[in-house]
Design an enzyme around this catalytic site. Structure first.
Site, short mmCIF file in Angstrom:
data_model
loop_
_atom_site.label_atom_id
_atom_site.label_comp_id
_atom_site.label_asym_id
_atom_site.label_seq_id
_atom_site.Cartn_x
_atom_site.Cartn_y
_atom_site.Cartn_z
N SER A 1 0.87 -1.19 0.00
CA SER A 1 0.00 0.00 0.00
C SER A 1 0.91 1.23 0.00
CB SER A 1 -0.85 -0.03 1.27
OG SER A 1 -1.42 1.24 1.50
N TYR B 1 -1.65 -1.05 10.20
CA TYR B 1 -1.74 -1.39 8.78
C TYR B 1 -0.50 -0.89 8.04
CZ TYR B 1 -3.72 -1.61 4.02
OH TYR B 1 -3.94 -1.87 2.68
P1 NDP Z 1 -11.18 -6.88 0.99
O1 NDP Z 1 -11.44 -6.56 2.42
O2 NDP Z 1 -12.24 -6.66 -0.03
O3 NDP Z 1 -10.71 -8.40 0.86
C1 NDP Z 1 -9.77 -8.92 1.76
C2 NDP Z 1 -9.62 -10.41 1.54
O4 NDP Z 1 -8.80 -10.92 2.62
C3 NDP Z 1 -10.96 -11.14 1.62
O5 NDP Z 1 -10.94 -12.25 0.76
C4 NDP Z 1 -10.99 -11.58 3.08
O6 NDP Z 1 -11.81 -12.71 3.35
C5 NDP Z 1 -9.52 -11.95 3.27
N1 NDP Z 1 -9.23 -12.04 4.71
C6 NDP Z 1 -9.40 -11.08 5.65
N2 NDP Z 1 -9.13 -11.57 6.87
C7 NDP Z 1 -8.79 -12.88 6.70
C8 NDP Z 1 -8.43 -13.92 7.58
N3 NDP Z 1 -8.41 -13.76 8.91
N4 NDP Z 1 -8.15 -15.14 7.07
C9 NDP Z 1 -8.22 -15.35 5.73
N5 NDP Z 1 -8.56 -14.41 4.84
C10 NDP Z 1 -8.85 -13.18 5.32
O7 NDP Z 1 -9.85 -6.08 0.64
P2 NDP Z 1 -9.26 -5.53 -0.76
O8 NDP Z 1 -9.65 -6.42 -1.87
O9 NDP Z 1 -9.51 -4.09 -0.81
O10 NDP Z 1 -7.70 -5.68 -0.47
C11 NDP Z 1 -6.87 -6.65 -1.08
C12 NDP Z 1 -5.43 -6.29 -0.81
O11 NDP Z 1 -5.13 -5.01 -1.38
C13 NDP Z 1 -5.09 -6.15 0.68
O12 NDP Z 1 -3.80 -6.68 0.89
C14 NDP Z 1 -5.10 -4.66 0.92
O13 NDP Z 1 -4.27 -4.30 2.00
C15 NDP Z 1 -4.55 -4.16 -0.40
N6 NDP Z 1 -4.88 -2.77 -0.73
C16 NDP Z 1 -6.18 -2.43 -1.02
C17 NDP Z 1 -6.48 -1.12 -1.36
C18 NDP Z 1 -7.88 -0.69 -1.68
O14 NDP Z 1 -8.11 0.52 -1.90
N7 NDP Z 1 -8.86 -1.58 -1.75
C19 NDP Z 1 -5.43 -0.09 -1.43
C20 NDP Z 1 -4.11 -0.55 -1.10
C21 NDP Z 1 -3.87 -1.86 -0.77
P3 NDP Z 1 -13.41 -12.56 3.70
O15 NDP Z 1 -14.07 -12.47 2.36
O16 NDP Z 1 -13.69 -13.82 4.43
O17 NDP Z 1 -13.57 -11.31 4.52
#
Ligand code: NDP
Length: 253
Positions: free
Chosen positions: A152, A165
Site C-alpha cells: 500500500s 496497517y
Molecule cells: P477486501 O477486504 O475486499 O478483501 C480482503 C480479503 O482478505 C478477503 O478475501 C478476506 O476474506 C480476506 N481475509 C481477511 N481476513 C482474513 C483472515 N483472517 N483469514 C483469511 N482471509 C482473510 O480487501 P481488498 O480487496 O480491498 O484488499 C486486497 C489487498 O489489497 C489487501 O492486501 C489490501 O491491504 C490491499 N490494498 C487495497 C487497497 C484498496 O483501496 N482496496 C489499497 C491498497 C492496498 P473474507 O471475504 O472472508 O472477509
C-alpha cells in the site's frame, strides 16, 4: 498500465490467490482463470470461496480448488499442513498472489489497541510469512515462479492514523525485498503490487464518506496483476509496482 495480454498468457500455470473470496483477490482469481490458469483459492469463508469456484466453472474455465485457512488463528504448522494438502492436488505452483489483509483501526498510535495491532500483524505479516515458507518448495518446482505480495502507499511513506496497517505494509515491502535477493539467482521472482485506492469493502471501511464511483474497480487493475504472473515480467524481481501509477494517496476527488 497499458498491457494487452495474450488470451493464453497463463495456460498451464497453477496460481494460488489468498483472500480470493472478495475484492481484489476474487477478481484476480477470476481473471487468472480466464487467461488459462488453474487457480487455487484460499480464504476463511467456505461459502464465499465456493461461490467464486462456482463462478469460474460456470464460465467453462479450468476447475478451481479452494482451501480454507483463517489467518487470525493460523499457526506455522497449519500452513505446512495446507502446503501438504495443496501438494496432493497439484505438482507445483507457478504463482502465489498474497492478497489477504485486514485494516485494523484507523486511529493515532496512542489509541492503537494492542489486541487489534497484534491481529493485523498476525494476518498481514506473520501468516503471510508462514505461508510463504511453507509454499516455497512448490514454487521452486516451477520453471518461472512468481511470488507477489500486496502493499500500500502507506507501506512506503508513513501517514498519521494508519498505525498497524502501515507498519504491516512496510514489513511486507521488506519481506519482498529480502526474498527477492535470496532467490535472485533462482527461477523465482518476488515483487509487490500497490493496488492504489480501489472500490472494495476494505476501502469503504477506511474511507466511509468517499464516493465509491470515483474509484477504480478491481477489474481495472488486472493488467498489472496479469503481467506479473505471466512471462512478460520474467526478469523483474525486487520491485514494488503501482497498479495506478501517479495516483495520489487519499480520498478520491
Ligand atoms: P477486501 O477486504 O475486499 O478483501 C480482503 C480479503 O482478505 C478477503 O478475501 C478476506 O476474506 C480476506 N481475509 C481477511 N481476513 C482474513 C483472515 N483472517 N483469514 C483469511 N482471509 C482473510 O480487501 P481488498 O480487496 O480491498 O484488499 C486486497 C489487498 O489489497 C489487501 O492486501 C489490501 O491491504 C490491499 N490494498 C487495497 C487497497 C484498496 O483501496 N482496496 C489499497 C491498497 C492496498 P473474507 O471475504 O472472508 O472477509
Amino acid at each position: 498500465m497499458h498491457y494487452q495480454p495474450q488470451r493464453d498468457l497463463l495456460q498451464n500455470r497453477i496460481i494460488l490467490v489468498t483472500g480470493a473470496s472478495d475484492g481484489i483477490g476474487r477478481e484476480a482469481a477470476l481473471t487468472y482463470a480466464r487467461y488459462g490458469a488453474h487457480v487455487l483459492l484460499l480464504g476463511r469463508n467456505e461459502e464465499k470461496l465456493r461461490a467464486v469456484a462456482h463462478e469460474i466453472s460456470a464460465e467453462g474455465l479450468a476447475e478451481a480448488y479452494w482451501f480454507l485457512l483463517d489467518y487470525a488463528t493460523a499457526t506455522p504448522d497449519d500452513c505446512q499442513r495446507l502446503a501438504q494438502a495443496i501438494s496432493e492436488r497439484v505438482p507445483r505452483l507457478d504463482g502465489v498472489l498474497h492478497n489477504a489483509s485486514i485494516l485494523g483501526d484507523i486511529v493515532p498510535m496512542d489509541k492503537q489497541r494492542p489486541d487489534v495491532w497484534s491481529e493485523v500483524m498476525q494476518v498481514n505479516v506473520n501468516v503471510t510469512f508462514f505461508l510463504t515458507q511453507a509454499l516455497l518448495p512448490l514454487l521452486l518446482q516451477s520453471e518461472a515462479g512468481s511470488l507477489v505480495f500486496t502493499t500500500s502507499s502507506v507501506g512506503r511513506q508513513g501517514r498519521a492514523n494508519w498505525g498497524a496497517y502501515a507498519v504491516s505494509k512496510f514489513a511486507t515491502e521488506g519481506m519482498m525485498q529480502v526474498l527477492a535477493e535470496e532467490y535472485q539467482s533462482r527461477h523465482l521472482r518476488v515483487n509487490c503490487i500497490n493496488p492504489g485506492g480501489t472500490r472494495t469493502k476494505m476501502r469503504a471501511s477506511a474511507f466511509p464518506t468517499e464516493d465509491p464511483d470515483k474509484l477504480k474497480t478491481p477489474a481495472d487493475l488486472m493488467p498489472l496483476y496479469l503481467w506479473l504472473m505471466g512471462d512478460d515480467s520474467r526478469r523483474k524481481t525486487g520491485i514494488s509496482f503501482d497498479a495506478q501509477p501517479g495516483r495520489k494517496p487519499g480520498i478520491a476527488e
